[in-house]
Design a protein around this motif. Sequence first.
Motif, PDB file in Angstrom:
ATOM      1  N   UNK A   1       0.904  -1.161   0.088  1.00  0.00           N
ATOM      2  CA  UNK A   1       0.043   0.115  -0.151  1.00  0.00           C
ATOM      3  C   UNK A   1       0.733   1.077   0.115  1.00  0.00           C
ATOM      4  N   UNK A   2       1.972   1.346   0.816  1.00  0.00           N
ATOM      5  CA  UNK A   2       2.868   2.394   0.770  1.00  0.00           C
ATOM      6  C   UNK A   2       3.586   2.434  -0.540  1.00  0.00           C
ATOM      7  N   UNK A   3       3.955   1.267  -1.096  1.00  0.00           N
ATOM      8  CA  UNK A   3       4.324   1.559  -2.506  1.00  0.00           C
ATOM      9  C   UNK A   3       3.406   2.090  -3.682  1.00  0.00           C
ATOM     10  N   UNK A   4       2.200   1.797  -3.347  1.00  0.00           N
ATOM     11  CA  UNK A   4       1.382   2.268  -4.370  1.00  0.00           C
ATOM     12  C   UNK A   4       0.943   3.797  -4.208  1.00  0.00           C
ATOM     13  N   UNK A   5       1.270   4.144  -3.087  1.00  0.00           N
ATOM     14  CA  UNK A   5       0.994   5.531  -2.628  1.00  0.00           C
ATOM     15  C   UNK A   5       2.105   6.402  -3.382  1.00  0.00           C
ATOM     16  N   UNK A   6       3.353   5.717  -3.151  1.00  0.00           N
ATOM     17  CA  UNK A   6       4.450   6.507  -3.498  1.00  0.00           C
ATOM     18  C   UNK A   6       4.740   6.659  -5.139  1.00  0.00           C
ATOM     19  N   UNK A   7       4.168   5.482  -5.827  1.00  0.00           N
ATOM     20  CA  UNK A   7       4.292   5.487  -7.344  1.00  0.00           C
ATOM     21  C   UNK A   7       3.237   6.030  -8.087  1.00  0.00           C
ATOM     22  N   UNK A   8       2.065   6.137  -7.398  1.00  0.00           N
ATOM     23  CA  UNK A   8       0.704   6.504  -7.904  1.00  0.00           C
ATOM     24  C   UNK A   8       0.058   5.335  -8.788  1.00  0.00           C
ATOM     25  N   UNK A   9       0.604   4.154  -8.408  1.00  0.00           N
ATOM     26  CA  UNK A   9      -0.120   3.138  -9.356  1.00  0.00           C
ATOM     27  C   UNK A   9      -1.427   2.588  -8.274  1.00  0.00           C
TER      28      UNK A   9
END
Length: 253
Positions: A181-189
């Motif tokens: 979830x954190x990676x999704x927020x960081x990449x915008x994906x």
Amino acid sequence: MAATTGDNEPVLPPAIENAWGLRDRPPKGPRPGMSVPGIVDAAVRVADADGLAAVSMSRVAKELGAATMALYRYVGSKDELLMLMVDVGYGPSPGPPPPGTDWRAGLTRWAWAEHDALRQRSWLLHVPITGPPITPQQLGWMEDGLRCLDGSTLAESEKMSVLLLLTGYVRNEATLTSQVAEGSRATGVEPNEMMPAYGRLVARLIDPARFPALHRVLAAGVLNQDDDPDDEFTFGLDRILDGVEALIQRRAG
């Protein structure tokens, strides 16, 4: 190991005395209304709002409208505060299994309760684990988990091992879900697009002759859509409990 007194009784750390209400710290100074539970609740509010990294003695003091040094009259250190935050953050245990519940249903209920607690407050996953649980609510969780195995053929040591295995799995799955979830927020994906995008990238990179097993996964469309995290959690939990069931049957002869 914990220090001991002259009669070999363990000396309780201040954090443990606070958690169990055994430490007498009468209010002093200009803030007579301050208390250990109030300080811990303020710290939990900070973590809920801005994450664990935002928690500091000065930030919690600001939340309470007090001077930073005033907190140290009640909570001896940030480490002590974190220990108390974890106890409050998990919340009460789910309670013993209802009458008539078999061990498998009881442990499933227990594991999902921990799963939900960690999903609701993912900052709990960032608090370093420095030893086995000793605070009131965490021992309550342990008690309820062990009671699920009452009447099974497992030895007491095996019951503890089952709980350690199960809580380790729950924490691992919660950590993975939180980090995705954190990676999704960081990449915008969007989370539901991460796995299909990954599949397309892998398909461009691999040679089927070198990666035949992975190629078969791609060809089967396994990575074409994102898996439901709850489905993945259920799959892993069931496999662990299958293993526990096999052990119980073996112990039963």
